[in-house]
Design an enzyme around this catalytic site. Structure first.
Site, PDB file in Angstrom:
ATOM      1  N   TYR A  95       1.051  -1.375   0.216  1.00 16.51           N
ATOM      2  CA  TYR A  95      -0.032  -0.355  -0.225  1.00 16.51           C
ATOM      3  C   TYR A  95       0.768   1.064   0.708  1.00 16.51           C
ATOM      4  CZ  TYR A  95      -2.677   4.145   1.586  1.00 16.51           C
ATOM      5  OH  TYR A  95      -3.625   4.709   1.636  1.00 16.51           O
ATOM      6  N   ARG A 126       1.766   6.377  -6.601  1.00 15.78           N
ATOM      7  CA  ARG A 126       0.638   7.663  -7.450  1.00 15.78           C
ATOM      8  C   ARG A 126       1.001   8.891  -6.893  1.00 15.78           C
ATOM      9  NH1 ARG A 126      -5.418   7.400  -3.555  1.00 15.78           N
ATOM     10  NH2 ARG A 126      -3.609   7.570  -2.225  1.00 15.78           N
ATOM     11  N   TYR A 173      -0.867  13.406   6.050  1.00 17.20           N
ATOM     12  CA  TYR A 173      -0.107  12.298   7.147  1.00 17.20           C
ATOM     13  C   TYR A 173       0.882  12.451   7.221  1.00 17.20           C
ATOM     14  CZ  TYR A 173      -4.644   9.405   7.239  1.00 17.20           C
ATOM     15  OH  TYR A 173      -6.257   8.997   6.395  1.00 17.20           O
ATOM     16  N   ARG A 176     -11.250  13.868   1.736  1.00 18.90           N
ATOM     17  CA  ARG A 176     -12.378  13.294   3.062  1.00 18.90           C
ATOM     18  C   ARG A 176     -13.642  12.736   1.758  1.00 18.90           C
ATOM     19  NH1 ARG A 176      -9.218   9.825   5.245  1.00 18.90           N
ATOM     20  NH2 ARG A 176      -7.863  11.093   6.426  1.00 18.90           N
ATOM     21  N   GLU A 200     -14.100  -0.051   6.767  1.00 20.14           N
ATOM     22  CA  GLU A 200     -13.812   1.166   6.180  1.00 20.14           C
ATOM     23  C   GLU A 200     -15.485   0.948   5.580  1.00 20.14           C
ATOM     24  OE1 GLU A 200     -10.002   1.992   4.563  1.00 20.14           O
ATOM     25  OE2 GLU A 200     -11.234   2.593   2.480  1.00 20.14           O
TER      26      GLU A 200
HETATM   27  C1  3EB Z   1      -7.799   6.790   5.524  1.00 18.10           C
HETATM   28  O1  3EB Z   1      -8.784   7.913   6.136  1.00 18.10           O
HETATM   29  C2  3EB Z   1      -8.360   5.145   5.114  1.00 18.10           C
HETATM   30  O2  3EB Z   1      -4.917   5.874  -0.216  1.00 18.10           O
HETATM   31  O3  3EB Z   1      -6.746   6.840  -2.341  1.00 18.10           O
HETATM   32  C3  3EB Z   1      -8.962   5.707   2.726  1.00 18.10           C
HETATM   33  C4  3EB Z   1      -9.509   6.083   1.200  1.00 18.10           C
HETATM   34  C5  3EB Z   1      -8.030   4.800   2.467  1.00 18.10           C
HETATM   35  C6  3EB Z   1      -8.490   6.306   0.108  1.00 18.10           C
HETATM   36  C7  3EB Z   1      -5.515   5.739  -0.761  1.00 18.10           C
HETATM   37  C8  3EB Z   1      -7.005   5.381   1.979  1.00 18.10           C
HETATM   38  C9  3EB Z   1      -7.375   5.603   0.200  1.00 18.10           C
HETATM   39  O4  3EB Z   1      -6.349   6.318   4.993  1.00 18.10           O
HETATM   40  C10 3EB Z   1      -7.655   5.150   3.999  1.00 18.10           C
END
Ligand code: 3EB
Length: 323
Positions: free
Chosen positions: A139, A146, A198, A211, A317
Site C-alpha cells: 500500500y 501515485r 499524514y 475525504r 472501512e
Molecule cells: C484512511 O483514511 C483510510 O489511499 O486512496 C481511504 C480512502 C484510505 C482512500 C487511498 C486510503 C485511500 O487513510 C485509507
C-alpha cells in the site's frame, strides 16, 4: 438540457437492466477482477460480497451514453459524466504499477472533455505484503507511485478527489473513475488529518485523496464520500475492537456530512443513498452490518464486501454516495 442526475442501484445476479440505454456502468463484485471487452461499461471487482443478495452496482445517467476503448482504457460517457477504468495485471512492482496506471489515466483524461475527476476507486492484491523496497508494504508503495505520477503531471497532492483503496485476493491493480467536465469541490473532515498531510510514519509519500467530493449541477448535487476508517487525527483507534471501530467510522461520516451541511449552508446534512462496507474478517460481517443498520436505518442500501484495509489494525472501512 439533460438532467445530470446519477442514479446508482444495487442489483442481484439475474435482475435485468432496466433503461439499458442510460446505463453508464455496472460494477460487479465477486471472485474475479476483469473487464468485458465487448462492453466497457461492465467491470468485475474481486471483492466477494459477504451476504447473499445484490452483488453489483448499476450507475444510470441521463441522455445518450457513448462507449469505447482508448488503448487499454475502457470508458463510457454521457454529456455530463464519464466512467473509465484500467487494469494493470502485473503488480510485482507495486510502485511502478501505480505510477504507470496514474500516468496513463491522466494522459487519457487530458485528451477528453470530461477532465474533472470526481471519484477514484483503487483495488489491488497483497496490499500489506512487503514491497520490492522491503521497508514498505505494497500500500505504501502504491501511495509512492501515485504520488510520483501526480508530480509528473504537476497536480497538487491535495488535487485528487475522493477515493477508496482496498486490497483484494486476486491479482492486478484495477482503477476506475468517475469524471465530469468540471471538477468538484473537495471536502475534508475536521476529525481527521487530511490524508495528504499524514506524517511520515505511515509511509514516505502520503496518500493523495480528499475525504469527499461535492459536485453541484443545475438540478442538485452529488456527494462522493471516500473510504472512511476508524482514524481520528492520523491515528488508528480501537485496535482489535470491531464494534468500536464501526462506531468510530460512523462518527467520522456524521461529522463529514455535518461539515458539508455547514459549508454549503444546507438545511439538512446530505443523506447517503448507498454505502459500501469493506470488512477485513468475514466473521465480523454480522456485527458490522447490524451496527451500520442501526445507525443509518433499516432501509439503507448497502453492500458488505470482503476486502483488506490499508493498515493492519483497521478492520472496517465505509464509503458512501449521495446522488
Ligand atoms: C484512511 O483514511 C483510510 O489511499 O486512496 C481511504 C480512502 C484510505 C482512500 C487511498 C486510503 C485511500 O487513510 C485509507
Amino acid at each position: 438540457m439533460s438532467s445530470p442526475r446519477l442514479k446508482v442501484q444495487l442489483a442481484s445476479p439475474r435482475e435485468a437492466v432496466g433503461a439499458a440505454d442510460s446505463l453508464l456502468a455496472e460494477v460487479h463484485f465477486g471472485s474475479e477482477t476483469r473487464r468485458d471487452s465487448d462492453d466497457p461499461r461492465r467491470i468485475r471487482v474481486g471483492l466477494p460480497p459477504l451476504f447473499l443478495g445484490p452483488d453489483r452496482e448499476r450507475w444510470f445517467t441521463s441522455g445518450q451514453v457513448t462507449r469505447g476503448w482508448e488503448g487499454d482504457i475502457g470508458f463510457a460517457h454521457s454529456d455530463d459524466l464519464l466512467f473509465a477504468h484500467l487494469l494493470i495485471p502485473d503488480t510485482t512492482d507495486m510502485a511502478a504499477a501505480a505510477r504507470s496506471a496514474y500516468a496513463r489515466l491522466f494522459a487519457f483524461l487530458r485528451g477528453r472533455e470530461h477532465t474533472g475527476l470526481l471519484r477514484i476507486w483503487n483495488y489491488f492484491d497483497r496490499m500489506l505484503e512487503a514491497a520490492i523496497d522491503p521497508a514498505l508494504d505494497r500500500y505504501q508503495a502504491f501511495c509512492a507511485g501515485r504520488h510520483e505520477a501526480l508530480e509528473a503531471a504537476r497536480i497538487e497532492a491535495s488535487g485528487l478527489p475522493a477515493a477508496t483503496a482496498i486490497g483484494t485476493d486476486v491479482p492486478g491493480l484495477l482503477i476506475y473513475v468517475l469524471a465530469a467536465r468540471g471538477p468538484g469541490i473537495q471536502v475534508e473532515n475536521p476529525r481527521q488529518v487530511s490524508a495528504y498531510h499524514y506524517p511520515r510514519e505511515y509511509g514516505p509519500r502520503s496518500p493523495t485523496f480528499s475525504r469527499a467530493t461535492l459536485k453541484f449541477w443545475p438540478s442538485g448535487y452529488q456527494l462522493f464520500v471516500s473510504g472512511t476508517a476508524s482514524i481520528v487525527g492520523h491515528a488508528s483507534l480501537h485496535e482489535g475492537n470491531v464494534p468500536a471501530q464501526t462506531e468510530e467510522v460512523l462518527d467520522n461520516l456524521d461529522t463529514l456530512l455535518e461539515t458539508v451541511r455547514e459549508q454549503m449552508a444546507l438545511e439538512h446534512p446530505p443523506g447517503l443513498d448507498l454505502v459500501k462496507v469493506y470488512v477485513r474478517n468475514p466473521g465480523d460481517r454480522d456485527v458490522v452490518h447490524q451496527l451500520v443498520r442501526s445507525r443509518l436505518g433499516a432501509d439503507q442500501q448497502m453492500l458488505v464486501l470482503h476486502g483488506e484495509i490499508c493498515r493492519r489494525e483497521l478492520l472496517v472501512e465505509i464509503e458512501g454516495l449521495h446522488a
